[in-house]
Design an enzyme around this catalytic site. Structure first.
Site, PDB file in Angstrom:
ATOM      1  N   ASP A  28      -1.126  10.734  -2.972  1.00  0.00           N
ATOM      2  CA  ASP A  28      -0.012   9.839  -3.274  1.00  0.00           C
ATOM      3  C   ASP A  28       0.811  10.356  -4.461  1.00  0.00           C
ATOM      4  O   ASP A  28       2.032  10.202  -4.510  1.00  0.00           O
ATOM      5  CB  ASP A  28      -0.522   8.407  -3.536  1.00  0.00           C
ATOM      6  CG  ASP A  28      -1.821   8.372  -4.327  1.00  0.00           C
ATOM      7  OD1 ASP A  28      -2.299   9.436  -4.775  1.00  0.00           O
ATOM      8  OD2 ASP A  28      -2.377   7.276  -4.518  1.00  0.00           O
ATOM      9  N   GLY A  79       0.820  -1.213   0.000  1.00  0.00           N
ATOM     10  CA  GLY A  79       0.000   0.000   0.000  1.00  0.00           C
ATOM     11  C   GLY A  79       0.853   1.262   0.000  1.00  0.00           C
ATOM     12  O   GLY A  79       0.434   2.306   0.492  1.00  0.00           O
ATOM     13  N   ALA A 112       3.101   6.079  -8.132  1.00  0.00           N
ATOM     14  CA  ALA A 112       4.518   6.378  -8.346  1.00  0.00           C
ATOM     15  C   ALA A 112       4.924   6.025  -9.776  1.00  0.00           C
ATOM     16  O   ALA A 112       5.658   6.782 -10.437  1.00  0.00           O
ATOM     17  CB  ALA A 112       5.369   5.617  -7.330  1.00  0.00           C
ATOM     18  N   GLY A 144       1.620   2.785  -2.665  1.00  0.00           N
ATOM     19  CA  GLY A 144       1.211   3.628  -3.793  1.00  0.00           C
ATOM     20  C   GLY A 144       2.037   3.407  -5.044  1.00  0.00           C
ATOM     21  O   GLY A 144       2.429   4.364  -5.723  1.00  0.00           O
ATOM     22  N   SER A 145       2.312   2.123  -5.362  1.00  0.00           N
ATOM     23  CA  SER A 145       3.168   1.857  -6.520  1.00  0.00           C
ATOM     24  C   SER A 145       2.544   2.342  -7.832  1.00  0.00           C
ATOM     25  O   SER A 145       3.244   2.851  -8.703  1.00  0.00           O
ATOM     26  CB  SER A 145       3.526   0.374  -6.607  1.00  0.00           C
ATOM     27  OG  SER A 145       2.370  -0.418  -6.511  1.00  0.00           O
ATOM     28  N   SER A 146       1.200   2.251  -7.951  1.00  0.00           N
ATOM     29  CA  SER A 146       0.575   2.663  -9.208  1.00  0.00           C
ATOM     30  C   SER A 146       0.744   4.165  -9.443  1.00  0.00           C
ATOM     31  O   SER A 146       1.047   4.598 -10.561  1.00  0.00           O
ATOM     32  CB  SER A 146      -0.919   2.347  -9.202  1.00  0.00           C
ATOM     33  OG  SER A 146      -1.116   1.017  -8.853  1.00  0.00           O
TER      34      SER A 146
END
Ligand code: MEV
Length: 323
Positions: A157, A110, A116, A112-114
């Site tokens: 994010d 969680g 980033a 926030g890879s998407s």
């Protein structure tokens, strides 16, 4: 024209204000030193080629004329593909492009890879095509992309990925102000949470209980304002207290879990100033605000309570060109 570039962007952790931020209240978010890395290369073909082995995408290929048109875009490719489509449309570019992504951290946490990845792709494209987008423009295009893919979200994010550091933030980037960072310990519950469904769940509750849930959003907003002031004067005890209050308010939104509670109480019992869930809830991570003296005890207590301590540094650098 520069044809190849590598860009990185940090993941994030929410310190204060999750959920209420979706309803226009402020939040405080920090960037973590776990980064997503994106390599971008212009090609002579008519395709977007994507390799993202961390999310199970290998040798993905799409004609650039059909970007983002299919309903069944695979999850791992969606953010990249829609980011490329939006960049090409808005900046009047059309070109073959090869993109590779990798991440220092698991998409389970969680962090926030998407978001980033989206930010790093937009920044990388801006460099490759010499568009010189400002941070604000990168934020706006990334936010548009993330909303197009997941429909909901405040954009906190994305702001963390672009600017880095620790930020006081209002939805859509209406306010983005750096604030001081706090030393913390992060515990992972081992349970993967789905942010979109938690945001929708809270919105259903809000529809049913407008006055009460609206009041809780208001209180969360006030907690964030007080936290901002406490950060300014360095009042650690008060900040810890505010974290605990924020946790109680999140619990009343229905997003807390027994696993999160276990780790949170363990951290408080071991001497943390305060502890709360971080992000949408439903699992993922908790965060404890600690003094350097209590850090080791808090880490030990989180492990003993069944959590995994994630060694991350907060207040990390925002988006940057690696090479
Ligand atoms: C999720 O990490 C935080 C939420 O506030 C959603 C958002 O702000 O986009 C629940």
């Amino acid at each position: 024209m520069k044809k190849q570039i590598e860009v990185s962007a940090p993941g994030k952790l929410m310190l204060f204000g999750e959920h209420a931020v979706v309803y226009g209240r402020p939040c405080i978010v920090t960037a973590v030193d776990q980064r997503v890395r994106v390599g971008i290369e212009q090609t002579e073909s008519n395709f977007l080629e994507l390799n993202a082995p961390d999310v199970g995408i290998e040798r993905y290929r799409r004609n650039i004329k059909g970007l983002g048109v299919s309903e069944n875009l695979s999850k791992g490719a969606r953010f990249v593909e829609i980011a490329v489509k939006n960049f090409f449309q808005q900046l009047n570019v059309s070109s073959g492009i090869r993109i590779g992504t990798s991440s220092d951290f698991s998409s389970e946490f969680g962090f926030g890879s998407s978001s980033a990845v989206t930010v790093a792709v937009i920044k990388g494209l801006s460099e490759v095509f010499k568009k010189n987008l400002s941070k604000r423009e990168i934020f706006d295009l990334s936010y548009q992309t993330v909303l197009e893919v997941q429909k909901v979200g405040s954009g906190f994010d994305i702001a963390a990925a672009v600017w880095g550091g620790t930020i006081y933030f209002v939805k859509g980037g209406k306010v983005i102000k750096p604030v001081k960072n706090i030393p913390s310990v992060v515990g992972y519950t081992g349970v993967k949470a789905d942010t979109t469904s938690l945001v929708l769940m809270v919105s259903e509750l809000y529809k049913k209980q407008k006055v009460l849930i609206g009041g809780i959003f208001e209180m969360i907003g006030k907690t964030v304002e007080q936290a901002r002031r406490s950060l300014l004067v360095g009042d650690s005890r008060k900040l810890g207290e505010l974290m605990n209050i924020n946790q109680g308010l999140l619990d009343s939104l229905g997003v807390n879990t027994p696993e999160l509670s276990n780790l949170i109480f363990a951290a408080r019992g071991a001497g943390a100033y305060g502890a709360k869930l971080s992000g949408a809830g439903g699992g993922d991570c908790m965060i404890a605000f600690v003094s350097e003296d209590s850090r080791k005890n808090v880490e030990k207590a989180i492990k003993e309570a069944g959590g995994k301590v994630l060694r991350v540094k907060t207040g990390a650098e925002g988006i940057k060109i690696e090479k």
